[in-house]
Design a protein around this motif. Structure first.
Motif, PDB file in Angstrom:
ATOM      1  N   GLY A  83       0.832  -1.193   0.000  1.00 13.11           N
ATOM      2  CA  GLY A  83       0.000   0.000   0.000  1.00 13.11           C
ATOM      3  C   GLY A  83       0.869   1.246   0.000  1.00 13.11           C
ATOM      4  N   SER A  84       0.425   2.289   0.693  1.00 12.94           N
ATOM      5  CA  SER A  84       1.199   3.525   0.812  1.00 12.94           C
ATOM      6  C   SER A  84       1.175   3.956   2.278  1.00 12.94           C
ATOM      7  N   GLY A 124      -1.078  -1.064   3.334  1.00  7.73           N
ATOM      8  CA  GLY A 124      -1.589  -2.405   3.088  1.00  7.73           C
ATOM      9  C   GLY A 124      -1.243  -3.313   4.260  1.00  7.73           C
ATOM     10  N   ALA A 125      -1.737  -4.522   4.189  1.00  9.37           N
ATOM     11  CA  ALA A 125      -1.527  -5.469   5.292  1.00  9.37           C
ATOM     12  C   ALA A 125      -0.060  -5.846   5.468  1.00  9.37           C
ATOM     13  N   GLY A 126       0.746  -5.691   4.428  1.00  8.62           N
ATOM     14  CA  GLY A 126       2.140  -6.103   4.524  1.00  8.62           C
ATOM     15  C   GLY A 126       3.123  -4.991   4.844  1.00  8.62           C
ATOM     16  N   LEU A 127       2.633  -3.738   5.011  1.00 13.07           N
ATOM     17  CA  LEU A 127       3.558  -2.619   5.203  1.00 13.07           C
ATOM     18  C   LEU A 127       4.353  -2.729   6.504  1.00 13.07           C
TER      19      LEU A 127
END
Length: 189
Positions: free
Chosen positions: A75-76, A81-84
């Motif tokens: 994501g940003s 996002g779920a992986g950030l």
């Protein structure tokens, strides 16, 4: 005849309850005793090879975490996002492990691997067991069993404190996650 003035609590100007010689400092004695005990219980030294092995394991875990978190999407920063955050944590683990790999050979504070070095693996295995059991039988029983194993068998606590703390922890997490945070965990009750 002696010309030295008397000392002690009964001497003129003496304070009752004190003696003429300075008393040993209790805090210093306790600190010295604790230092001796810690030195006696200290595990054997490992050396530079153990630092390098630990750093390489950290690099492997960090890189694996980065690759896996990419699958969840980064994501940003404004819409993560779920992986950030797993990615950011993995980058930090990898960076610190590389730093340990570079400077670790000059350090001498590594401990040799002993039987107690396997305890983290046992803890991780029981945690995975909880993750597999939770969807099947709910949150409560696996959480209680995890606390029981960690406190009694990995931590060496007494049965009484183990059961009380495991029960209290399970109830606290149950109330926190299900009612306080409204997280839809699988549960029996």
């Amino acid at each position: 005849m002696s010309t030295t003035p008397p000392t002690g609590p009964n001497a003129p100007g003496g304070v009752p309850g004190t003696s003429g010689s300075p008393e040993p400092d209790v805090l210093e004695e306790l600190q010295a005793e604790v230092a001796r005990d810690l030195e006696d219980e200290k595990p054997p030294a490992g050396g530079p090879a153990y630092q390098v092995v630990a750093a390489l394991v950290g690099v492997a875990l960090g890189v694996t975490g980065m690759v896996m978190s990419l699958g969840y999407g980064l994501g940003s920063l404004t819409e993560p996002g779920a992986g950030l955050w797993p990615f950011a944590t993995s980058v930090l683990v990898t960076g610190l492990s590389v730093l340990l790999l570079v400077v670790g050979r000059g350090l001498d504070d590594a401990e040799a691997f002993t039987r107690s070095s396997l305890l983290p693996f046992a803890g991780a295995a029981t945690f995975l067991g909880m993750a597999f059991l939770m969807p099947v039988i709910g949150f409560e029983i696996p959480s209680f069993l995890l606390c029981l194993v960690w406190l009694r068998f990995l931590g060496g606590e007494t049965w009484r404190s183990t059961v009380l703390v495991a029960l209290g922890t399970t109830v606290a997490f149950y109330l926190l996650f299900l009612y306080g945070l409204s997280i839809p965990l699988p549960h029996l009750f």
